[in-house]
Scaffold this motif. Sequence first.
Motif, short mmCIF file in Angstrom:
data_model
loop_
_atom_site.label_atom_id
_atom_site.label_comp_id
_atom_site.label_asym_id
_atom_site.label_seq_id
_atom_site.Cartn_x
_atom_site.Cartn_y
_atom_site.Cartn_z
N UNK A 81 -7.37 0.80 15.00
CA UNK A 81 -6.49 1.80 14.44
C UNK A 81 -6.92 3.22 14.75
N UNK A 82 -5.97 4.14 14.66
CA UNK A 82 -6.26 5.56 14.84
C UNK A 82 -7.09 6.09 13.68
N UNK A 83 -6.81 5.55 12.48
CA UNK A 83 -7.49 5.95 11.26
C UNK A 83 -8.08 4.72 10.59
N UNK A 84 -9.14 4.94 9.80
CA UNK A 84 -9.89 3.82 9.24
C UNK A 84 -10.27 4.08 7.78
N UNK A 85 -10.46 3.00 7.07
CA UNK A 85 -11.07 3.07 5.73
C UNK A 85 -11.60 1.68 5.42
N UNK A 86 -12.36 1.59 4.34
CA UNK A 86 -12.68 0.26 3.84
C UNK A 86 -12.45 0.24 2.34
N UNK A 87 -12.12 -0.93 1.86
CA UNK A 87 -11.88 -1.10 0.43
C UNK A 87 -12.57 -2.38 -0.02
N UNK A 94 -3.45 3.03 -4.06
CA UNK A 94 -2.18 3.34 -4.69
C UNK A 94 -1.06 3.12 -3.67
N UNK A 95 0.16 2.80 -4.12
CA UNK A 95 1.23 2.44 -3.17
C UNK A 95 1.56 3.52 -2.14
N UNK A 96 1.37 4.78 -2.50
CA UNK A 96 1.73 5.89 -1.61
C UNK A 96 0.57 6.35 -0.73
N UNK A 97 -0.61 5.75 -0.91
CA UNK A 97 -1.83 6.29 -0.32
C UNK A 97 -1.75 6.48 1.20
N UNK A 98 -1.49 5.43 1.92
CA UNK A 98 -1.55 5.51 3.38
C UNK A 98 -0.49 6.46 3.94
N UNK A 99 0.67 6.48 3.33
CA UNK A 99 1.72 7.39 3.80
C UNK A 99 1.26 8.84 3.69
N UNK A 101 -1.89 9.89 3.47
CA UNK A 101 -3.08 10.10 4.29
C UNK A 101 -2.69 10.32 5.75
N UNK A 102 -1.84 9.47 6.27
CA UNK A 102 -1.43 9.61 7.67
C UNK A 102 -0.71 10.94 7.88
N UNK A 103 0.15 11.31 6.94
CA UNK A 103 0.84 12.60 7.06
C UNK A 103 -0.15 13.76 7.08
N UNK A 104 -1.18 13.68 6.26
CA UNK A 104 -2.20 14.73 6.22
C UNK A 104 -2.98 14.78 7.54
N UNK A 105 -3.37 13.63 8.06
CA UNK A 105 -4.05 13.58 9.35
C UNK A 105 -3.19 14.21 10.45
N UNK A 106 -1.92 13.87 10.45
CA UNK A 106 -1.05 14.31 11.52
C UNK A 106 -0.70 15.79 11.44
N UNK A 107 -0.51 16.30 10.24
CA UNK A 107 -0.10 17.70 10.10
C UNK A 107 -1.28 18.67 10.20
N UNK A 111 -10.42 15.37 10.71
CA UNK A 111 -11.28 14.22 11.00
C UNK A 111 -11.47 13.30 9.80
N UNK A 112 -11.33 13.88 8.62
CA UNK A 112 -11.58 13.15 7.37
C UNK A 112 -10.58 13.59 6.32
N UNK A 113 -10.00 12.63 5.62
CA UNK A 113 -9.08 12.92 4.52
C UNK A 113 -9.62 12.22 3.28
N UNK A 114 -9.59 12.92 2.14
CA UNK A 114 -10.02 12.30 0.89
C UNK A 114 -9.16 12.82 -0.26
N UNK A 115 -9.26 12.15 -1.39
CA UNK A 115 -8.49 12.54 -2.56
C UNK A 115 -9.26 12.26 -3.82
N UNK A 116 -8.54 11.93 -4.87
CA UNK A 116 -9.14 11.60 -6.15
C UNK A 116 -9.23 10.07 -6.28
N UNK A 117 -9.93 9.61 -7.30
CA UNK A 117 -10.07 8.17 -7.50
C UNK A 117 -9.89 7.84 -8.98
N UNK A 118 -9.18 6.76 -9.25
CA UNK A 118 -9.07 6.24 -10.61
C UNK A 118 -10.17 5.21 -10.85
N UNK A 119 -10.79 5.28 -12.01
CA UNK A 119 -11.71 4.23 -12.43
C UNK A 119 -10.91 3.29 -13.33
#
Length: 261
Positions: A81-87, A94-99, A101-107, A111-119
């Motif tokens: 893949x062009x972009x990677x992660x592990x889980x 979250x259902x919207x995550x990859x959409x 993330x990819x938009x952020x990478x492209x716009x 090199x790295x995209x991150x956000x918040x995390x739910x516990x």
Amino acid sequence: MSKTVSIIVPVYNGALYIAETLDSIYNQSYKNIQLIVVDGASTDNTLEVVKAHKMKPHILISEKDKGMYDALRKGCEQATGDYMCYINSDDRLLPYTLEMVVQKFETEKCDLVFGDVNYINEQGDVIFMYKGVNFGHKAIKEICRVPFAQQSSFWTRDMYLKTGGFDSSLKYVADSKFLLTICLNPSVKKAYIPKPLGEYRLHGASFSVSVTDKMIVEHGRVMQELDLKRSGALWPVYEFYAKLVNVGGIYKKMTYKGTKF
């Protein structure tokens, strides 16, 4: 053609929660996914759960390994893949995550995209949220840690190859070393999405809950290898800011009555 996201899921005896993890990948609004599951020769019914799930792995490896990061390296070596992660096999996206993330990478061409995390707890309910902080490389060198969670982190395949990937000689904090190596590079461009992108499950058998003391020791080794030391006058300021941003989550963490970490 849309960009592909490679998702690596390392698992060992993870039958209890892995269906939820795969559900969270299957339910992504962004569908161009390469799913790689690396099983460490589980002795429970993990493989049966994986094979029966509607989210079929594009690559399934099942063999004994030398630990989680050895499994991750195996998976990452197969990633195209062009972009990677592990889980991990008890966490979720979250259902919207990859959409997003990819938009952020492209716009932003980062090199790295991150956000918040739910516990989340054993039942999958959100306990609190930890907000990522987009510190620069100098601030990260001062605080000697990554100011966001692995569960909300995504990187380009090029960046993975440039850093050499996960250090499989480490058993507990190779992800921290990998992300620190990226973030300490002044030429790396990071981007922050102010929304939860991943969910980390707290339960007694979770990897980081069960080995906290060993993680601390290994983190000290990583600090030495990366020549990090909290010697600057500004690190308390950066730490205060990171905690101020997360004051609500810190309170909920401190008052949480379930599994500690």
